[in-house]
Design a protein around this motif. Sequence first.
Motif, PDB file in Angstrom:
ATOM      1  N   UNK A 184      -5.235   2.764  30.694  1.00  0.00           N
ATOM      2  CA  UNK A 184      -5.161   2.003  29.444  1.00  0.00           C
ATOM      3  C   UNK A 184      -5.054   2.937  28.248  1.00  0.00           C
ATOM      4  N   UNK A 185      -5.806   4.028  28.257  1.00  0.00           N
ATOM      5  CA  UNK A 185      -5.745   4.985  27.151  1.00  0.00           C
ATOM      6  C   UNK A 185      -4.346   5.586  27.039  1.00  0.00           C
ATOM      7  N   UNK A 186      -3.748   5.901  28.174  1.00  0.00           N
ATOM      8  CA  UNK A 186      -2.396   6.453  28.167  1.00  0.00           C
ATOM      9  C   UNK A 186      -1.415   5.422  27.609  1.00  0.00           C
ATOM     10  N   UNK A 187      -1.526   4.171  28.091  1.00  0.00           N
ATOM     11  CA  UNK A 187      -0.608   3.115  27.653  1.00  0.00           C
ATOM     12  C   UNK A 187      -0.759   2.838  26.160  1.00  0.00           C
ATOM     13  N   UNK A 192      -9.625   8.976  24.735  1.00  0.00           N
ATOM     14  CA  UNK A 192     -10.543   8.357  25.680  1.00  0.00           C
ATOM     15  C   UNK A 192     -11.929   8.963  25.519  1.00  0.00           C
ATOM     16  N   UNK A 193     -12.939   8.098  25.376  1.00  0.00           N
ATOM     17  CA  UNK A 193     -14.333   8.542  25.335  1.00  0.00           C
ATOM     18  C   UNK A 193     -15.043   7.988  26.561  1.00  0.00           C
ATOM     19  N   UNK A 233      -1.668  15.704  27.271  1.00  0.00           N
ATOM     20  CA  UNK A 233      -1.673  15.340  25.855  1.00  0.00           C
ATOM     21  C   UNK A 233      -2.770  14.333  25.503  1.00  0.00           C
ATOM     22  N   UNK A 234      -3.513  13.804  26.497  1.00  0.00           N
ATOM     23  CA  UNK A 234      -4.538  12.799  26.213  1.00  0.00           C
ATOM     24  C   UNK A 234      -5.877  13.467  25.935  1.00  0.00           C
ATOM     25  N   UNK A 235      -6.414  13.190  24.776  1.00  0.00           N
ATOM     26  CA  UNK A 235      -7.705  13.746  24.366  1.00  0.00           C
ATOM     27  C   UNK A 235      -8.825  12.965  25.038  1.00  0.00           C
TER      28      UNK A 235
END
Length: 300
Positions: A184-187, A192-193, A233-235
């Motif tokens: 979901x965070x990628x989409x 993301x925490x 690239x996702x934090x």
Amino acid sequence: MSDATDAPTRRIVVGYTANDSGADALALATRLARASEALLDVVMVLPSEAHNSIVPTDTGYERYLKEQSREWLAEASESLDDDDLDVAQLLHIRYAESFAEGLIAAAHEFGAALIVVGAARGGLLGRSRIGSVANELLHSSDVPVALAPVGSRDVHVAQGVTRVTAAIGTRPGADALLDASVRFAVAAHAPLRLVSLVSIDLPAGIDEGLAALTSTVHADEVLLAARRELPGYLDATATVATGATVEEAVQGLDWHDGEVVLVGSSRLATPRHLFLGSTAAKMLRELPVPMIVVPRTTTP
């Protein structure tokens, strides 16, 4: 209204009703669809025609109900017809024995990744109060369910999703929740925490120092596991939720405008179905942001 042939592969079903709860659900669903570039299926569920075999049919009333529903859907569509929103949408009327049953059937029909519904009337601003529809969904759906807090219609859709928080414990289903949160965070193109709930999951009376150490280690392990699956690239960050109660732990965390929280189903849930557990239910009462409940995909 968009042509189905041009629709994105990801789809979100929103249960629409012509009231404040429906407006909140539509607003949240639109924000999630915009953030994840999904097609929004706006669904109104009417009483099943199967009732007509028992109760004499009033064709005039049925015709009026269907026409009125179409008008309400048209009004909902108009609220989405904004060039700034850029949300593809389709409108549907479905018949079912219950509103929740109709939404689950629609989600299956469209291959939707999410069902969105509004909170019950009478809830506090910014909080979710579970009504009969949400309650049925949260105890029977095999599709993730998002609950729109009261006042979601006042959050600007263009805000998108500013952060995705996953409340990760150690009980069965944690892996499924982590996977869903990463996807979901990628989409949604959002950071993301990961919030460790170990201190809350541990038995009562355990030494406080041991509980804190266990929680920190768990948070580190969860973050490490997530990073193995994360695109570069996702934090992603991890933190520990602390407090004598679930409510205190939620209140002690910071929350962003536009944030969304994902939680897993209770260990009592049957595989691939939802069952809102006590921890998630307590969180829901305090959360100032929308909650998405994810089904378990593992056996007990």
